[in-house]
Structures are given as structure tokens and as C-alpha cells.
Design a protein around this motif. Structure first.
Motif, short mmCIF file in Angstrom:
data_model
loop_
_atom_site.label_atom_id
_atom_site.label_comp_id
_atom_site.label_asym_id
_atom_site.label_seq_id
_atom_site.Cartn_x
_atom_site.Cartn_y
_atom_site.Cartn_z
N ARG A 88 14.38 -21.15 -7.84
CA ARG A 88 14.59 -21.93 -6.65
C ARG A 88 14.76 -20.84 -5.49
N VAL A 89 14.69 -21.03 -4.34
CA VAL A 89 14.92 -20.35 -2.96
C VAL A 89 15.67 -20.95 -2.06
N TRP A 90 16.68 -20.60 -1.51
CA TRP A 90 17.28 -21.12 -0.64
C TRP A 90 17.34 -20.23 0.70
N SER A 107 25.58 -19.34 1.30
CA SER A 107 26.62 -18.69 1.55
C SER A 107 27.22 -17.57 0.36
N SER A 108 26.61 -17.84 -0.86
CA SER A 108 26.97 -16.78 -2.00
C SER A 108 25.99 -15.84 -2.03
N GLY A 109 24.77 -16.14 -1.54
CA GLY A 109 23.83 -15.10 -1.70
C GLY A 109 22.84 -15.20 -2.76
N TYR A 110 23.27 -15.90 -3.61
CA TYR A 110 22.28 -16.25 -4.87
C TYR A 110 21.21 -17.22 -4.39
N CYS A 111 20.08 -17.22 -4.76
CA CYS A 111 18.83 -17.66 -4.55
C CYS A 111 18.54 -17.42 -3.32
N ASN A 112 18.76 -16.46 -2.62
CA ASN A 112 18.20 -16.09 -1.55
C ASN A 112 17.04 -15.12 -1.72
N THR A 113 16.32 -14.64 -0.72
CA THR A 113 15.08 -13.74 -1.10
C THR A 113 15.49 -12.61 -1.95
N ALA A 114 16.48 -11.90 -1.63
CA ALA A 114 16.63 -10.82 -2.36
C ALA A 114 17.02 -11.02 -3.92
N ASP A 115 17.83 -12.25 -3.96
CA ASP A 115 18.16 -12.62 -5.28
C ASP A 115 16.72 -13.14 -6.23
N VAL A 116 15.96 -13.79 -5.44
CA VAL A 116 14.84 -14.41 -6.18
C VAL A 116 14.02 -13.13 -6.42
N LEU A 117 13.80 -12.18 -5.54
CA LEU A 117 12.92 -10.95 -5.96
C LEU A 117 13.44 -10.50 -6.88
N ALA A 118 14.76 -9.99 -7.17
CA ALA A 118 15.49 -9.43 -8.56
C ALA A 118 14.83 -10.17 -9.70
N LYS A 119 15.21 -11.40 -9.76
CA LYS A 119 14.87 -12.28 -10.90
C LYS A 119 13.33 -12.41 -11.19
N ALA A 120 12.60 -12.51 -10.10
CA ALA A 120 10.96 -12.59 -10.34
C ALA A 120 10.57 -10.98 -10.93
N LYS A 121 11.16 -9.86 -10.48
CA LYS A 121 10.88 -8.79 -11.11
C LYS A 121 11.04 -8.57 -12.59
N ARG A 122 12.35 -9.42 -12.93
CA ARG A 122 12.57 -9.45 -14.31
C ARG A 122 11.55 -10.11 -15.25
N ALA A 123 11.21 -11.33 -14.39
CA ALA A 123 10.23 -12.17 -14.95
C ALA A 123 9.02 -11.53 -15.37
N GLN A 124 8.50 -10.80 -14.02
CA GLN A 124 7.20 -10.01 -14.46
C GLN A 124 7.46 -8.85 -15.30
N ALA A 125 8.57 -8.28 -15.69
CA ALA A 125 8.75 -7.09 -16.61
C ALA A 125 8.56 -7.85 -18.07
N ALA A 126 9.00 -9.32 -18.13
CA ALA A 126 8.83 -9.87 -19.23
C ALA A 126 7.60 -10.43 -19.75
N ASN A 127 6.83 -10.23 -18.74
CA ASN A 127 5.25 -10.63 -18.74
C ASN A 127 5.31 -12.35 -18.87
N MET A 128 6.18 -12.85 -17.70
CA MET A 128 5.81 -14.17 -17.85
C MET A 128 5.48 -14.73 -16.08
N ARG A 129 4.89 -15.51 -16.44
CA ARG A 129 4.32 -16.30 -15.33
C ARG A 129 5.27 -17.00 -14.41
N LEU A 130 4.85 -17.16 -12.92
CA LEU A 130 6.13 -17.56 -12.26
C LEU A 130 5.76 -18.79 -11.34
N LEU A 131 6.62 -19.74 -11.13
CA LEU A 131 6.78 -20.72 -10.28
C LEU A 131 7.97 -20.70 -9.23
#
Length: 343
Positions: free
Chosen positions: A81-83, A87-111
Motif C-alpha cells: 500500500r501507498v500513503w 505521520s509515521s513515515g511507513y507506507c510513504n514512497t521511500a518505505d514502499v520502494l524499500a519493500k519493493a526492492k526486497r520483493a524484487q530481490a526475492a524474485n516476486m511480482r508486484l501489486l
């Protein structure tokens, strides 16, 4: 020679060698090709959980990265999810990018799931981001477009292009209330969906756009929303659904959901995805049976219109954030519910 032999072995075994979040080398199966059935999870809480000291284990009790555990359970896709400005910073663009990189490193697709809010957007709340609160409607449409483009461009610049993007989350009565409240002004809601759609396609035309509604068994709700969107010029590729039944009624609701899915295909020609599902962790065996049955029903749709199925935050054990519909037990290991995703 040993290096070449190892590379050949990895290729033959259809696996790849990646660094996990701790910098440790791990082997991951290669990603399922585009067009195969998506079996996934929304793990948007993961960075916050790890920061709080939560650890995750496979069924043998070995501590592992959550993405490897999910992959080994048969999952091939991650939803995030993207917010806009949380206020916490979680689910902002930078946090989403960090998690998306991990998904990609695990060879997983993305929604990717845009909430178009600073916090939760769901059937009971669709609050505008604070920065958009006083915008007129024309500016609001532009903000939806720009935010969509900006986030997806950050991902693309990091060589990450999601296969699917949701424009709104559980928009049973529209989004960005009150301007985009469907029961007040369906045309406004349709215009906002179109802004999001156009933003997605501007970054990558191949990415499929999802409009996501909860209660996938409620055909009347889905006809009202999608008739309204269609009649007011909105565009989408995929109809997304949520399913959160109980151990006692899942069979009946799955049957209703199948009827609804078939109706959505015949009515709009759309593909269908179960973007969220869950059941109380105390009903893990029933949850496994529910998932397997719903997956079979989604796969049974004509012309391969059933795209996939996603557990919502399965890793939220110990009632993280008081959420009790996860699929990991109190020791941080997967319950039998996760076996539904195994080949």
C-alpha cells in the motif's frame, strides 16, 4: 570452474542467488513468468514490524527473511500500500520502494495499492491527504495523477515496474470524500479513477489498473459501482475484490463470489483478482480450505480471467496492531492456512 558449475546449477534449478535484508546470501526460486497465476500477500507492515523487533520463522523454527518464507510457501507476488504523507513515515514512497526492492530481490511480482490518503482508506473512511484537503476538484484530479506518476516513476527509476496498480483501496463508496463519494457524485469518482488510470498508463502502458471493492460476494454493490464508473467514462483493466468470511459461512460466500466474478466478466469483460482475504488465525484449518476453494473458483473463470489471490498481512502474529486475521502463529511461524498456497 567451480564458479561456472555453480552458475549452471542455479540456472538448471531455476533459482537465483540474492542478498537478504541482513546481507546474507540466500537462494530464491526464479520468478513466475508474467501471465501465470498470482499467489501473494500484502506485507506492508513488514518494515514497521521488523523495527519493533518482530522476527519470522519457517515451520522448522529457523529464522528467515519474511519474503523467503512466503516464497517457500508457494507465493510469487507481493502487494504494497501507498500513503501520501503518513505521520509515521511507513507506507510513504521511500518505505514502499524499500519493500519493493526486497520483493524484487526475492524474485516476486508486484501489486501497488494507492490509498490516496495519509492513512487507511476503506469502506468506512476515504479521507483526503492533508495537503489536498482544500483543493478544488480540478486540482484534486491533478493531484491524483501526479501522485500516481511520481510514486511509479520512483519505482521505475529503480528498475521496478509493478504488473498491477490499484487506484484506490476498497472504494465501495468512492474515494477522496466528499468530492469523490460515489453516493454523492458518481461522476466525480469516475473522474478520479480515470486520473489514476491515466497516471499509471503514463508510466507504463503495460501495467494493469485495478479498481478494488470489498465484499466480493455482494453482486448488487459491484454492479452499482462498476455500472456507475462505466457510465461516467472511467477505465480499468481488473476488478479487485476483498473476502473476509468466517469459518462458518465461507463456503456460501465463496459460491456467491463465484457468481459475482462470472457476472463481472460477462458484464464488463474485466479480469478478476482477489486483492485481499483473511480469516481469524484461530480458524487456520478452515482458512486453508477457504483459500484453496476460492483460488480454485478464481482459476475456473473463463478465458483465464482469474488473475490471482492475496492474503492481507499474513505475518501479523501476536495480534500485531490488534489485528487477529493473520496466518502466522504466536511463535512467528506460518499456520496451516499458508499451506493453501503450496503447489
Amino acid at each position: 570452474m567451480k564458479c561456472f558449475a555453480l552458475i549452471a546449477l542455479l540456472i538448471t534449478a531455476n533459482v537465483s542467488c540474492k542478498k537478504n535484508v541482513k546481507g546474507e546470501t540466500q537462494l530464491y526460486p526464479a520468478p513466475d513468468p508474467v501471465g501465470t497465476y498470482a499467489k501473494g500477500a500484502d506485507v506492508s507492515w513488514i518494515t514497521e514490524m521488523e523495527a519493533a523487533g518482530k522476527k519470522f520463522y519457517n515451520n522448522a523454527g529457523e529464522q528467515q527473511d519474511i519474503f523467503k518464507i512466503l516464497k517457500d510457501k508457494g507465493m510469487n507476488t507481493i502487494r504494497l500500500r501507498v500513503w501520501v504523507n503518513p505521520s509515521s513515515g511507513y507506507c510513504n514512497t521511500a518505505d514502499v520502494l524499500a519493500k519493493a526492492k526486497r520483493a524484487q530481490a526475492a524474485n516476486m511480482r508486484l501489486l501497488i495499492d494507492f490509498h490516496y490518503s495519509d492513512s487507511w482508506a476503506d469502506p468506512g473512511q476515504q479521507n483526503k491527504p492533508a495537503a489536498w484537503a482544500n483543493q478544488d476538484f480540478a486540482t484534486l484530479k491533478t493531484s491524483v495523477y501526479n501522485h500516481t506518476v511520481e510514486v511509479l516513476t520512483v519505482l521505475k527509476n529503480n528498475k521496478i515496474v509493478p504488473e498491477w496498480v490499484q487506484v484506490g483501496n476498497e472504494t465501495n463508496n468512492g474515494m477522496l470524500w466528499n468530492d469523490g463519494k460515489a453516493s454523492v457524485n458518481m461522476k466525480n469518482f469516475a473522474d478520479l479513477v480515470l486520473s489514476g488510470y491515466n497516471g499509471v498508463k503514463a508510466v507504463d502502458p503495460a501495467t494493469k489498473v485495478v479498481v478494488h471493492i470489498s465484499n466480493g460476494y455482494d453482486n448488487g454493490l459491484f454492479r452499482w459501482i462498476f455500472d456507475g464508473l462505466k457510465n461516467n467514462g472511467a477505465k480499468w483493466d481488473v476488478i479487485g475484490m476483498s473476502m473476509y468470511p468466517s469459518a462458518s459461512d465461507w463456503a456460501a460466500k465463496n459460491t456467491q463470489c463465484l457468481t459475482n466474478m462470472n457476472d463481472m466478466i460477462s458484464r464488463y469483460g474485466s479480469e478478476i483478482m482477489i486483492c485481499e482475504l483473511g480469516m481469524p488465525v484461530s480458524d487456520a484449518a478452515a482458512c486453508r480450505d477457504f483459500i484453496k476453494d476460492l483460488m480454485a473458483k478464481n482459476k475456473s473463470l473463463p478465458n483465464n480471467k482469474g488473475l490471482g489471490i492475496f492474503y492481507w498481512e499474513p505475518q501479523s502474529y501476536n495480534s500485531w496492531k490488534d489485528y487477529k486475521l493473520g496466518a502466522f502463529d504466536d511463535s512467528g511461524k506460518p499456520t496451516v492456512a499458508m499451506d493453501a498456497f503450496l503447489p
